[in-house]
Design an enzyme around this catalytic site. Sequence first.
Site, short mmCIF file in Angstrom:
data_model
loop_
_atom_site.label_atom_id
_atom_site.label_comp_id
_atom_site.label_asym_id
_atom_site.label_seq_id
_atom_site.Cartn_x
_atom_site.Cartn_y
_atom_site.Cartn_z
N SER A 658 -62.46 62.74 105.49
CA SER A 658 -62.21 63.20 106.89
C SER A 658 -63.11 62.44 107.82
CB SER A 658 -62.57 64.82 107.05
OG SER A 658 -64.09 64.82 106.57
N LYS A 701 -63.87 73.46 110.83
CA LYS A 701 -64.08 72.23 111.71
C LYS A 701 -64.14 72.44 113.19
CE LYS A 701 -63.11 68.96 108.23
NZ LYS A 701 -62.11 67.43 107.65
#
Length: 757
Positions: A658, A701
């Site tokens: 990521s 997130k």
Amino acid sequence: MMVSVLVGRERSINAVNYAWDGGRILALIAQKQINTEDPLPDDLYGVGVLAEIVQYLRVPDGTVRIMAETSSKVCVEGFADTGEFLVAAVSSMHDVGHSDTETEGLMRLVRSQFEHIVHTGRQVSPEALVNVASISEAGKLSYAVLSHLSHVPVGTRQALLEINDDKQRLESLLKVLHHEADVLEVQRHIRARVEKEIGENQREMILREQLKAIQEELRERDDRGSEADEYRARIRDARMPKGAEERALKEVDRLERMPYGAPEGVVIRTYLDWLIALPWSTRSEDRLDIAAAAAVLDEDHYGLEKVKDRILEYLAVRQLAGDTMKGPILCFVGPPGVGKTSIGRSIARAIGREFVRVSLGGVRDEAEIRGHRRTYVGALPGRIMQGIRHARVCNPVFMLDEIDKLGVDFRGDPSSALLEALDPEQNAEFSDHYIELPFNLREVMFITTANFLDNVPPALRDRMEVIPFPGYTEYEKHAIAKRFLCPKQIRENGLEGTPVRFDDDAISRLIREYTREAGVRNLEREIGAVCRKVARAVASGKRTRLTIKPKDLDAHLGHGRYRYGTANERDEVGVATGLVFTEAGGDVVTVEVSLIKGTEPRLTLTGQLGEVMRESAQAALTCVRSHASELGIDASFGGLLDVHVHVPAGAVPKDGPSAGITIATAIASAATGRPVKSNVAMTGEVTLRGRVLPVGGIKEKVLGAHRAGLRIVILPAENERDLDDVPDHVRNDMEFRLVSDVAQVFALALLPPVAAA
């Protein structure tokens, strides 16, 4: 002859030691009355024997054992006491011997009588006859026979010792032997009579015991008939399937024909008890009120919307399809403490079913699941059938906890044994090794839990409907603490009658600085620790604040142990903010890049980066170099070929797909001298061509970015659908920029270059 003497009295030991050190000569004199006290001269006989010590041995208990050789009889003339032992003045005594016919006859009579005593009394060893038969002197014969008659009183033996005439001594000895023979004969008659009486009593006792056993057997035969009838009645009441009922009745017939007390009878009784106890057709009625079930689930748990929706869907289908519906097989996967096990109990309460929980952690024996064969001693059914019996219904909510922690060894593979039970197409005829009859598990709602799905075998995973538990967000933890944890700990710590309450900011600080977890177990422990501190102060009569503020946590729990990442305070070159997803939730991380002049291209990675992140960094560097012309730089970055990528907090391992666009943005910023916007966070993977790929954990997130004060988040365009999981209040407070190419990322994140001073 040689004699062995054990010396125990202190004065006697002193005498032996003195003699051993000197001439080794002792006078052995008998005591008139045996007692433990040291004898006086008047307590001793006047005639004894003279002996020479030939062997001396000190025994560990303090006594002394000597071996002495006697030489002659002595007459004691007088005693003297030295204080440590007695000294005797003695004179030798000589026996008067005879060799006439009368003496020979006495000797034969003595030998004959002694032989009779040896054979009758069995108190003298047969070897003594050999010793006595070889003696031809009258004096020695009398002394030898006397030495073997240890049961003759000391006074009698002393009297024989004091006789100096051999013939007279033989006559006296013959009288003693006749008396001993008469005593032995009487003993023999008494012994025979007693043994006869004991034998008759034992025979009578054995016969009585046999008669008693026969009577009990006849009486038990009558009871066995009633026992078999009782089993048949219980089998009829159990409402078993036809095949199971026939098998049970056949076992009852075997039990009835079996001898009472046979070991197999216990096995059959236990087997019949299990067959009767199983709920073959007993079931609980489902509560099909969807609204009521939803209220129960919301009452017990906050969040977990996917799980609740799945249960309500089951109730809706059950309401429409009726009893033909198969029981679902769900698998809750998530980190510890997120409510996987506890929600199983809430599901059972919501739909009105019994709840059974079996922990599979550490189970390595296949028989733990499917049971043991009845041929083994102590055999029992497996844990599934035990749980069904415990539930007393055939359609409980059955939770198999920690399914990812099953072991495998030489005793079999327990996970393979679960394949039949957890297969909706097969579990209608589940067969346990002990029961050996098909049992219908189709109506059971199986729920399994696991921390990691990777540890579950693929074949078993394919049979279950996986529902992920991603962990609670900070917002959800705050709501859970306020609605459930704080009232529970206040009640359990005796503060229910006091106005104790936790301020919202205090709860937030507890979550952020004192815990870092996906669930709420540690949060509950910290709340309990605060409640105990307050309870101690209240019980001691001390004044304390009953409304817990954020500043009070330092006094109760010490300083905060954790910190979350925050947004950069200013725009910087070569520094980009990325988003990461951990078991404890989402967080922000800073990626730093420095370019250094070098002779050849080199990429240095620091910060405990995993293999995936290392490959992402290499791909990001190549991607930036391929877009160098678009950025207005050359591919060599002006000779700054040595690229160093660092992610702070080096003690924390980092990995995951990521960070690609974050590293690429930081490298592009360092190469172009354009600062990165400090209020922008980003997540996404990048390819060599510059394409931005989707990633996971968007909800966590985004919440981590919101907590850090960031309001602009760059996401891959394919992750737009994941924004539906973000809470409305967070989504409305932030801006999301969806990108599909790295050029879009550079345009959104990079500022114009800083003018040189």
